[in-house]
Design a protein around this motif. Structure first.
Motif, PDB file in Angstrom:
ATOM      1  N   ARG A 261     -13.977   0.966   4.032  1.00 17.01           N
ATOM      2  CA  ARG A 261     -13.304   2.265   3.918  1.00 17.01           C
ATOM      3  C   ARG A 261     -12.353   2.255   2.720  1.00 17.01           C
ATOM      4  O   ARG A 261     -12.250   3.236   1.986  1.00 17.01           O
TER       5      ARG A 261
ATOM      6  N   ILE B   8     -16.787  21.211   1.082  1.00 10.86           N
ATOM      7  CA  ILE B   8     -16.391  21.860   2.337  1.00 10.86           C
ATOM      8  C   ILE B   8     -16.464  23.368   2.142  1.00 10.86           C
ATOM      9  O   ILE B   8     -15.740  23.936   1.325  1.00 10.86           O
TER      10      ILE B   8
ATOM     11  N   LEU C  37     -22.644   2.609   3.269  1.00 18.64           N
ATOM     12  CA  LEU C  37     -23.163   3.522   4.299  1.00 18.64           C
ATOM     13  C   LEU C  37     -24.355   2.887   5.008  1.00 18.64           C
ATOM     14  O   LEU C  37     -24.711   3.268   6.114  1.00 18.64           O
TER      15      LEU C  37
ATOM     16  N   THR D 290     -18.299  13.771   4.874  1.00 23.06           N
ATOM     17  CA  THR D 290     -17.687  13.756   3.546  1.00 23.06           C
ATOM     18  C   THR D 290     -16.436  12.887   3.540  1.00 23.06           C
ATOM     19  O   THR D 290     -16.244  12.075   2.631  1.00 23.06           O
ATOM     20  N   LEU D 291     -15.617  13.049   4.571  1.00 22.63           N
ATOM     21  CA  LEU D 291     -14.390  12.255   4.640  1.00 22.63           C
ATOM     22  C   LEU D 291     -14.708  10.761   4.728  1.00 22.63           C
ATOM     23  O   LEU D 291     -14.051   9.933   4.102  1.00 22.63           O
ATOM     24  N   GLU D 292     -15.737  10.435   5.504  1.00 20.92           N
ATOM     25  CA  GLU D 292     -16.163   9.025   5.603  1.00 20.92           C
ATOM     26  C   GLU D 292     -16.572   8.518   4.225  1.00 20.92           C
ATOM     27  O   GLU D 292     -16.206   7.416   3.809  1.00 20.92           O
ATOM     28  N   LEU D 293     -17.341   9.358   3.541  1.00 21.99           N
ATOM     29  CA  LEU D 293     -17.848   8.997   2.222  1.00 21.99           C
ATOM     30  C   LEU D 293     -16.699   8.737   1.248  1.00 21.99           C
ATOM     31  O   LEU D 293     -16.785   7.867   0.385  1.00 21.99           O
ATOM     32  N   LEU D 294     -15.621   9.510   1.411  1.00 19.27           N
ATOM     33  CA  LEU D 294     -14.495   9.372   0.494  1.00 19.27           C
ATOM     34  C   LEU D 294     -13.543   8.255   0.904  1.00 19.27           C
ATOM     35  O   LEU D 294     -12.566   7.996   0.221  1.00 19.27           O
ATOM     36  N   GLY D 295     -13.825   7.619   2.039  1.00 18.28           N
ATOM     37  CA  GLY D 295     -13.014   6.470   2.445  1.00 18.28           C
ATOM     38  C   GLY D 295     -11.821   6.817   3.312  1.00 18.28           C
ATOM     39  O   GLY D 295     -10.868   6.055   3.379  1.00 18.28           O
TER      40      GLY D 295
ATOM     41  N   ARG E  58     -14.166   2.354  -0.545  1.00 15.55           N
ATOM     42  CA  ARG E  58     -14.676   3.689  -0.891  1.00 15.55           C
ATOM     43  C   ARG E  58     -13.640   4.542  -1.614  1.00 15.55           C
ATOM     44  O   ARG E  58     -13.978   5.469  -2.330  1.00 15.55           O
ATOM     45  N   ARG E  59     -12.359   4.239  -1.381  1.00 18.03           N
ATOM     46  CA  ARG E  59     -11.321   5.021  -2.061  1.00 18.03           C
ATOM     47  C   ARG E  59     -11.306   4.740  -3.556  1.00 18.03           C
ATOM     48  O   ARG E  59     -10.708   5.475  -4.321  1.00 18.03           O
TER      49      ARG E  59
ATOM     50  N   ARG F  62      -9.914  10.979  -8.584  1.00 22.30           N
ATOM     51  CA  ARG F  62      -9.327   9.804  -7.939  1.00 22.30           C
ATOM     52  C   ARG F  62      -9.245   8.621  -8.893  1.00 22.30           C
ATOM     53  O   ARG F  62      -8.865   7.530  -8.499  1.00 22.30           O
TER      54      ARG F  62
ATOM     55  N   GLN G 111     -18.314  17.806   7.391  1.00 22.42           N
ATOM     56  CA  GLN G 111     -17.017  17.527   6.784  1.00 22.42           C
ATOM     57  C   GLN G 111     -16.550  16.106   7.102  1.00 22.42           C
ATOM     58  O   GLN G 111     -15.983  15.423   6.248  1.00 22.42           O
TER      59      GLN G 111
ATOM     60  N   ILE H 186      -6.654  11.359   0.864  1.00 23.83           N
ATOM     61  CA  ILE H 186      -6.862  10.084   1.535  1.00 23.83           C
ATOM     62  C   ILE H 186      -6.051   8.968   0.888  1.00 23.83           C
ATOM     63  O   ILE H 186      -5.752   7.956   1.505  1.00 23.83           O
TER      64      ILE H 186
ATOM     65  N   ASN I  71     -21.798  17.731  -0.726  1.00 27.78           N
ATOM     66  CA  ASN I  71     -20.805  17.486   0.321  1.00 27.78           C
ATOM     67  C   ASN I  71     -19.495  18.214   0.098  1.00 27.78           C
ATOM     68  O   ASN I  71     -18.424  17.675   0.326  1.00 27.78           O
TER      69      ASN I  71
END
Ligand code: ATP
Ligand code: MG
Lengths: 297, 226
Positions: B75, B91, B51, A209-214, B78-79, B154, A206, B106, B89
């Motif tokens: 970071r 959850i 990455l 995934t959060l890292e991937l989403l920024g 990536r948003r 997004r 998880q 995020i 990926n």
């Protein structure tokens, strides 16, 4: 960082849910951790209440503590007043009071209580007037030295011995308190950082995934900080639940055994203990989770 | 949008995954990234997401330099990217809606808007009847579409889909490729890696880049299989 704060605020519900899931996933570990933290905090609370009570004794006794000064018989009334004023100027002196022979008699009668009849055996008042001096506990020695050198003084009676003993007892309890605090802090930090590390491991995909989403580091870390604080706080609550009735019980017993002991009121003591335990547990939970988080990166 | 100048990616174990790639991808392009297994497709997407970092050369994505020193700005980059990865990926234990909302959380938008946007995205991939299904109860095709919904909710400037047809049968694969292609517009670029070259005839092909052992062996408009 208002944007970050906004993000945290909008997602409070999500974070709460994350913490719930995390604790549910490792329920037994979380429970055992909270209980262990609760027990060691309880032990710490016991030592600290001992320390606080002894400090309270010292405060009370050193307030009541007095050096008694008997003057040479040939001093005139005026000279005694002058002497009292002179003593009042010395460093560490809180109060100087002249005690008449009659008052001394009454005092002793009060102390003896039902046995005060003994005093009636004396035809004349056997007590002499004196100066009653209150002073700072740690200044006793130099003050007594100075007083012994002042002219007009016949005899100085002090209760330094007993005060010194109490002082070193309280110091010992204080040292134990600090050592206990250090031990408890260390243990709690180890437990919390460990459980946080386990949580991070359990949810590493998880996090990925959060890292991937920024997601920001704070966003990723926040639920783990909450979790650590919550578990430690549960421990704090448990410790409070144990210490409050214990203090009440010990209080009652002591009062039964030694009614004249100047114990602090138990409400004040338990309130202070609860405050300390809650703040301490949350703080340790926070630091513990920060350690857990930073040691997995 | 993407500028690569002589980029190289050499993994710590010495594997040369990408070697001396230079290309640019503009706004609103649809790019198919092709090549046999192990040719470096995933590695290239990892570079675009920051990455991994190029071991030589220069790479900029949406104006952001991809270097180790820029991790905090990456970071934020990536948003603006919608990733759809090989492993989805998603959850586990959370429903489709919550998974799509995760991508929006995020961004710091209010909860009500977050939910509305997530539902819109799920409806767009045809899952309006599965909002509250836990993702582990969904079929592979549905999971892939949840992942796509999470990426597009997004409103990203760049959609990166790694092997989105991997676990799907022909019909589902075609559906997913068409869906992804439909997100291309003047503001959104879509890059898709796939082995399913035989399916590409059915979809409007714009640009094909083909890798082999980390080297670009084809880069052309139109995707006729050779
Ligand atoms: N983390 C890594 N460390 C070392 N080597 C790696 C790593 N990741 C990938 N590789 C190697 O780099 C090369 C390219 O791998 P990559 O995953 O980019 O291929 P791919 O084109 O995506 O393949 P596939 O179509 O099977 O997904 C392969 O030889 C792979 O073994
Ligand atoms: Mg791959």
């Amino acid at each position: 960082m208002p944007a970050t704060l906004k993000t945290l605020f909008y997602n409070l519900g999500y974070f709460a849910k994350e913490v719930k899931t995390s604790i549910r996933l490792s329920f037994v570990t979380s429970l055992v951790s909270a209980v262990s933290i609760g027990l060691i905090l309880f032990i710490l609370a016991t030592v600290i209440s001992g320390w606080w009570i002894s400090r309270h004794f010292i405060d009370m006794i050193s307030q009541e503590a007095e050096i008694s000064i008997f003057w040479e018989e040939d001093l005139s009334d005026n000279q005694v007043t002058q002497l009292a004023e002179q003593i009042e100027q010395l460093e560490g002196i809180k109060k100087v009071r002249r005690v008449s022979a009659e008052e001394a008699y009454d005092k002793m009668a009060g102390m003896l209580g039902p046995e005060a009849d003994i005093l009636k055996l004396f035809e004349l008042n056997p007590f002499t007037p004196y100066l009653e001096i209150n002073l700072d506990l740690d200044k006793t020695e130099p003050v007594v030295d100075t007083l012994n050198r002042l002219p007009g003084i016949a005899y100085v009676r002090d209760n330094q011995e007993i005060l010194n003993r109490l002082h070193s007892l309280s110091q010992l309890l204080g040292v134990m308190g600090y050592l206990g605090l250090a031990a408890v802090a260390l243990t709690t930090l180890i437990i919390i950082s460990h459980i946080i590390k386990l949580s991070i491991y359990a949810r590493r995909s998880q996090i990925q995934t959060l890292e991937l989403l920024g997601a920001s580091k704070g966003f990723i870390a926040f639920p783990f900080l909450l979790e650590g604080c919550l578990i430690a706080f549960m421990g704090g609550l448990l410790a409070t639940a144990l210490i409050v009735p214990s203090v009440k019980l010990v209080h009652l017993h002591l009062w039964d055994l030694l009614p004249f002991l100047p114990l602090p009121p138990s409400e004040e003591l338990t309130l202070k203990l609860a405050g300390l335990l809650w703040v301490l547990s949350v703080l340790l939970g926070l630091i513990g989770s920060i350690i857990g988080l930073s040691s997995t990166r | 949008m993407i500028e690569a100048k002589g980029i190289q990616l050499k993994y710590p174990d010495g594997t040369m995954a990408l070697n001396d790639l230079s290309f640019t991808v503009g706004k609103g392009e649809l790019v198919y990234l092709l090549g046999p297994s192990g040719s470096g497709k995933t590695s290239l997407l990892k570079l675009l997401l920051g990455l991994e970092f190029p071991t030589a050369g220069e790479l900029r994505v949406l104006g952001q330099a991809i270097t180790k020193r820029e991790t905090n700005s990456i970071r934020i980059l990536r948003r603006k990217i919608g990733p759809v990865s090989q492993e989805f990926n998603l959850i586990k234990g959370r429903n489709a809606l919550e998974n799509v909302m995760l991508g929006l959380r995020i961004l710091g938008i209010p909860p009500g808007l977050m939910e509305a946007e997530a539902k819109k995205a799920l409806a767009r991939v045809g899952l309006e009847h599965k909002y509250y299904s836990p993702v582990e109860n969904l079929s592979w095709g549905e999971r892939q579409r949840v992942a796509i919904a999470r990426a597009v909710a997004r409103q990203p400037k760049l959609i990166l889909a790694d092997e989105p047809t991997g676990n799907l049968d022909k019909d589902n694969a075609l559906q997913v490729l068409n869906l992804l292609a439909s997100f291309v517009n003047e503001d959104t670029t879509v890059i898709i890696t796939t082995h399913a070259t035989h399916l590409m005839r059915g979809i409007p092909g714009y640009r094909c880049m083909e890798l082999n052992q980390g080297i670009m062996i084809r880069d052309e408009k139109g995707c006729r299989p050779h």
